[in-house]
Design an enzyme around this catalytic site. Structure first.
Site, PDB file in Angstrom:
ATOM      1  N   ARG A   1      11.972  -5.354   5.078  1.00 14.22           N
ATOM      2  CA  ARG A   1      11.725  -3.943   4.735  1.00 14.22           C
ATOM      3  C   ARG A   1      12.652  -2.995   5.492  1.00 14.22           C
ATOM      4  O   ARG A   1      12.903  -3.166   6.667  1.00 14.22           O
ATOM      5  CB  ARG A   1      10.275  -3.588   5.061  1.00 14.22           C
ATOM      6  CG  ARG A   1       9.992  -2.084   4.936  1.00 14.22           C
ATOM      7  CD  ARG A   1       8.535  -1.766   4.951  1.00 14.22           C
ATOM      8  NE  ARG A   1       7.874  -2.134   6.186  1.00 14.22           N
ATOM      9  CZ  ARG A   1       6.558  -2.000   6.389  1.00 14.22           C
ATOM     10  NH1 ARG A   1       5.791  -1.531   5.443  1.00 14.22           N
ATOM     11  NH2 ARG A   1       6.037  -2.356   7.543  1.00 14.22           N
TER      12      ARG A   1
ATOM     13  N   ARG B   1      11.279  -0.844  10.904  1.00 13.06           N
ATOM     14  CA  ARG B   1      10.179  -0.419  11.758  1.00 13.06           C
ATOM     15  C   ARG B   1      10.109  -1.294  12.997  1.00 13.06           C
ATOM     16  O   ARG B   1      10.371  -2.479  12.922  1.00 13.06           O
ATOM     17  CB  ARG B   1       8.861  -0.517  10.961  1.00 13.06           C
ATOM     18  CG  ARG B   1       8.292   0.841  10.612  1.00 13.06           C
ATOM     19  CD  ARG B   1       7.174   0.754   9.633  1.00 13.06           C
ATOM     20  NE  ARG B   1       6.015   0.006  10.108  1.00 13.06           N
ATOM     21  CZ  ARG B   1       4.867  -0.102   9.425  1.00 13.06           C
ATOM     22  NH1 ARG B   1       4.744   0.483   8.249  1.00 13.06           N
ATOM     23  NH2 ARG B   1       3.856  -0.790   9.911  1.00 13.06           N
TER      24      ARG B   1
ATOM     25  N   ARG C   1      -0.049  -8.600  13.622  1.00 12.52           N
ATOM     26  CA  ARG C   1      -0.651  -7.651  12.671  1.00 12.52           C
ATOM     27  C   ARG C   1      -1.503  -8.402  11.650  1.00 12.52           C
ATOM     28  O   ARG C   1      -2.578  -7.946  11.281  1.00 12.52           O
ATOM     29  CB  ARG C   1       0.441  -6.838  11.967  1.00 12.52           C
ATOM     30  CG  ARG C   1       1.035  -5.759  12.889  1.00 12.52           C
ATOM     31  CD  ARG C   1       2.390  -5.291  12.427  1.00 12.52           C
ATOM     32  NE  ARG C   1       2.391  -4.685  11.110  1.00 12.52           N
ATOM     33  CZ  ARG C   1       3.468  -4.575  10.336  1.00 12.52           C
ATOM     34  NH1 ARG C   1       4.636  -5.034  10.756  1.00 12.52           N
ATOM     35  NH2 ARG C   1       3.378  -4.001   9.167  1.00 12.52           N
TER      36      ARG C   1
ATOM     37  N   LYS D   1       0.829  -1.213   0.000  1.00 15.17           N
ATOM     38  CA  LYS D   1       0.000   0.000   0.000  1.00 15.17           C
ATOM     39  C   LYS D   1       0.861   1.258   0.000  1.00 15.17           C
ATOM     40  O   LYS D   1       0.675   2.149  -0.819  1.00 15.17           O
ATOM     41  CB  LYS D   1      -0.925   0.022   1.245  1.00 15.17           C
ATOM     42  CG  LYS D   1      -1.827  -1.196   1.360  1.00 15.17           C
ATOM     43  CD  LYS D   1      -2.735  -1.121   2.582  1.00 15.17           C
ATOM     44  CE  LYS D   1      -2.023  -1.158   3.922  1.00 15.17           C
ATOM     45  NZ  LYS D   1      -1.336  -2.438   4.236  1.00 15.17           N
TER      46      LYS D   1
ATOM     47  N   ARG E   1      -9.981   0.463   8.848  1.00 15.85           N
ATOM     48  CA  ARG E   1      -9.530  -0.879   9.215  1.00 15.85           C
ATOM     49  C   ARG E   1     -10.553  -1.642  10.036  1.00 15.85           C
ATOM     50  O   ARG E   1     -10.280  -2.786  10.424  1.00 15.85           O
ATOM     51  CB  ARG E   1      -8.266  -0.766  10.053  1.00 15.85           C
ATOM     52  CG  ARG E   1      -7.004  -0.806   9.241  1.00 15.85           C
ATOM     53  CD  ARG E   1      -5.910  -0.537  10.214  1.00 15.85           C
ATOM     54  NE  ARG E   1      -4.727  -1.279  10.045  1.00 15.85           N
ATOM     55  CZ  ARG E   1      -3.630  -0.787   9.463  1.00 15.85           C
ATOM     56  NH1 ARG E   1      -3.638   0.367   8.890  1.00 15.85           N
ATOM     57  NH2 ARG E   1      -2.545  -1.486   9.457  1.00 15.85           N
TER      58      ARG E   1
HETATM   59  P1  AP5 Z   1       4.837  -1.569   1.892  1.00 20.03           P
HETATM   60  O1  AP5 Z   1       4.438  -0.800   0.690  1.00 20.03           O
HETATM   61  O2  AP5 Z   1       5.594  -0.870   2.943  1.00 20.03           O
HETATM   62  O3  AP5 Z   1       3.553  -2.322   2.511  1.00 20.03           O
HETATM   63  P2  AP5 Z   1       2.256  -1.765   3.218  1.00 20.03           P
HETATM   64  O4  AP5 Z   1       1.083  -2.408   2.557  1.00 20.03           O
HETATM   65  O5  AP5 Z   1       2.275  -0.281   3.280  1.00 20.03           O
HETATM   66  O6  AP5 Z   1       2.431  -2.443   4.641  1.00 20.03           O
HETATM   67  P3  AP5 Z   1       2.457  -1.797   6.110  1.00 20.03           P
HETATM   68  O7  AP5 Z   1       3.303  -2.699   6.946  1.00 20.03           O
HETATM   69  O8  AP5 Z   1       2.800  -0.371   6.094  1.00 20.03           O
HETATM   70  O9  AP5 Z   1       0.976  -1.992   6.486  1.00 20.03           O
HETATM   71  P4  AP5 Z   1       0.374  -2.002   7.876  1.00 20.03           P
HETATM   72  O10 AP5 Z   1      -1.057  -1.987   7.496  1.00 20.03           O
HETATM   73  O11 AP5 Z   1       0.787  -3.106   8.749  1.00 20.03           O
HETATM   74  O12 AP5 Z   1       1.010  -0.734   8.609  1.00 20.03           O
HETATM   75  P5  AP5 Z   1       0.490   0.719   8.899  1.00 20.03           P
HETATM   76  O13 AP5 Z   1       1.656   1.611   8.888  1.00 20.03           O
HETATM   77  O14 AP5 Z   1      -0.682   1.045   8.072  1.00 20.03           O
HETATM   78  O15 AP5 Z   1       5.667  -2.846   1.393  1.00 20.03           O
HETATM   79  C1  AP5 Z   1       6.219  -3.784   2.317  1.00 20.03           C
HETATM   80  C2  AP5 Z   1       7.586  -4.279   1.826  1.00 20.03           C
HETATM   81  O16 AP5 Z   1       7.415  -5.031   0.627  1.00 20.03           O
HETATM   82  C3  AP5 Z   1       8.582  -3.163   1.458  1.00 20.03           C
HETATM   83  O17 AP5 Z   1       9.871  -3.578   1.821  1.00 20.03           O
HETATM   84  C4  AP5 Z   1       8.464  -3.040  -0.069  1.00 20.03           C
HETATM   85  O18 AP5 Z   1       9.673  -2.599  -0.658  1.00 20.03           O
HETATM   86  C5  AP5 Z   1       8.132  -4.475  -0.470  1.00 20.03           C
HETATM   87  N1  AP5 Z   1       7.225  -4.534  -1.629  1.00 20.03           N
HETATM   88  C6  AP5 Z   1       6.166  -3.718  -1.914  1.00 20.03           C
HETATM   89  N2  AP5 Z   1       5.550  -4.101  -3.064  1.00 20.03           N
HETATM   90  C7  AP5 Z   1       6.222  -5.209  -3.506  1.00 20.03           C
HETATM   91  C8  AP5 Z   1       6.072  -6.080  -4.638  1.00 20.03           C
HETATM   92  N3  AP5 Z   1       5.089  -5.881  -5.551  1.00 20.03           N
HETATM   93  N4  AP5 Z   1       6.945  -7.121  -4.767  1.00 20.03           N
HETATM   94  C9  AP5 Z   1       7.935  -7.311  -3.851  1.00 20.03           C
HETATM   95  N5  AP5 Z   1       8.130  -6.519  -2.758  1.00 20.03           N
HETATM   96  C10 AP5 Z   1       7.285  -5.476  -2.586  1.00 20.03           C
HETATM   97  O19 AP5 Z   1      -0.032   0.561  10.411  1.00 20.03           O
HETATM   98  C11 AP5 Z   1       0.880   0.323  11.466  1.00 20.03           C
HETATM   99  C12 AP5 Z   1       0.127   0.235  12.782  1.00 20.03           C
HETATM  100  O20 AP5 Z   1      -0.525   1.501  13.049  1.00 20.03           O
HETATM  101  C13 AP5 Z   1      -1.002  -0.784  12.848  1.00 20.03           C
HETATM  102  O21 AP5 Z   1      -0.514  -2.067  13.203  1.00 20.03           O
HETATM  103  C14 AP5 Z   1      -1.896  -0.185  13.922  1.00 20.03           C
HETATM  104  O22 AP5 Z   1      -1.381  -0.419  15.217  1.00 20.03           O
HETATM  105  C15 AP5 Z   1      -1.803   1.315  13.649  1.00 20.03           C
HETATM  106  N6  AP5 Z   1      -2.826   1.789  12.716  1.00 20.03           N
HETATM  107  C16 AP5 Z   1      -2.630   2.399  11.505  1.00 20.03           C
HETATM  108  N7  AP5 Z   1      -3.793   2.698  10.910  1.00 20.03           N
HETATM  109  C17 AP5 Z   1      -4.764   2.291  11.776  1.00 20.03           C
HETATM  110  C18 AP5 Z   1      -6.184   2.304  11.723  1.00 20.03           C
HETATM  111  N8  AP5 Z   1      -6.850   2.808  10.674  1.00 20.03           N
HETATM  112  N9  AP5 Z   1      -6.859   1.781  12.785  1.00 20.03           N
HETATM  113  C19 AP5 Z   1      -6.229   1.284  13.863  1.00 20.03           C
HETATM  114  N10 AP5 Z   1      -4.877   1.228  13.973  1.00 20.03           N
HETATM  115  C20 AP5 Z   1      -4.157   1.733  12.931  1.00 20.03           C
HETATM  116 MG    MG Z   2       2.467   1.154   4.854  1.00 22.87          MG
END
Ligand code: AP5
Ligand code: MG
Ligand code: ZN
Length: 216
Positions: free
Chosen positions: A127, A159, A170, A13, A88
């Site tokens: 990552r 991270r 997660r 994402k 979410r």
């Molecule tokens: P990346 O693009 O970073 O993946 P992502 O989908 O953004 O994954 P996140 O880990 O950021 O999602 P998340 O939902 O757990 O975290 P968030 O920050 O939202 O890609 C991942 C890796 O893969 C990278 O190394 C990239 O280079 C590689 N990659 C990408 N595309 C690829 C491909 N096509 N092929 C190969 N490799 C690839 O949330 C974190 C925390 O915040 C949550 O756990 C929660 O505690 C809190 N939080 C955030 N939003 C909310 C909400 N709305 N409600 C409640 N809690 C929340």
């Molecule tokens: Mg992300």
């Protein structure tokens, strides 16, 4: 265009949103990034969120709903928005419906980036992030010089929540609380599925084919 990027942790994402945001010139709104910035600055919000985030649990809905309401009220969102990591839970989605109706900017599409579980763990544990917002992967998207950001020269880091046991939690939170939203939005005919297993550039091309339809 008004878009939700949906998908499990590690689906890509953030990677896609960063590119799409500059390509279409609309703001990338990542609740994870907003929360991490607050944790770093030690704000009240950050203090409240940190302990959930480090355990891989969702931060309470009322906190997130407040964040997103304020962010969507900012003037740059008049151009549209790219939501990443929100909503979410069902209550977050229902609150979003109300906010979007109030500001008169209904959703165009929910892109569900599909990637199987086995692949997600490998993506997250490899990552590396930079303060400037770039992210890399040791194998799939390595920087030119190990540990150093290509675009700003900054030092890369992992991270806090990209440790194996937190990654598992997660994924659990995603399955239990977030995945049901696919049906919620499918009932509104808003979901388009994207094969997120392809390489980063191919996924970007596939998403553009969908989003180009919403250019006005
Ligand atoms: P990346 O693009 O970073 O993946 P992502 O989908 O953004 O994954 P996140 O880990 O950021 O999602 P998340 O939902 O757990 O975290 P968030 O920050 O939202 O890609 C991942 C890796 O893969 C990278 O190394 C990239 O280079 C590689 N990659 C990408 N595309 C690829 C491909 N096509 N092929 C190969 N490799 C690839 O949330 C974190 C925390 O915040 C949550 O756990 C929660 O505690 C809190 N939080 C955030 N939003 C909310 C909400 N709305 N409600 C409640 N809690 C929340
Ligand atoms: Mg992300
Ligand atoms: Zn950088």
């Amino acid at each position: 265009m008004n878009v939700v990027l949906f998908g499990p942790p590690g689906a890509g994402k953030g990677t896609q949103a960063k590119e799409l945001s500059s390509y279409y010139d609309i703001p990338h709104i990542s609740t994870g990034d907003i929360l991490r910035a607050n944790v770093k600055q030690g704000t009240e919000l950050g203090k409240k969120a940190e302990h959930y985030m480090n355990r891989g649990e969702l931060v309470p809905d009322e906190v997130l709903i407040g964040i997103i309401k304020n962010r969507l009220a900012e003037p740059d969102c008049k151009k549209g928005y790219l939501l990443d990591g929100y909503p979410r839970t069902i209550p977050q989605a229902e609150a979003l419906d109300g906010i979007l109706e109030e500001i008169g900017m209904p959703l165009d599409v929910v892109l569900n980036i599909d990637v199987p579980d086995e692949e997600l763990v490998g993506r997250l544990s490899g990552r590396y992030m930079c303060e400037c917002g770039e992210s890399y992967h040791v194998r799939f998207n390595p920087p030119q010089n190990e540990g150093v950001c290509d675009s700003c020269g900054g030092q890369l880091y992992q991270r806090e929540d990209d440790r194996e046991e937190v990654i598992r939690q997660r994924l659990e939170s995603y399955k239990n609380k977030t995945q049901p939203l696919i049906d919620y939005y499918a009932n509104k005919n808003l979901v388009v599925h994207i094969n997120g297993e392809k390489d980063i550039n191919s996924v970007f091309d596939d998403i553009r084919v969908v989003l180009d339809k919403y250019l006005n």
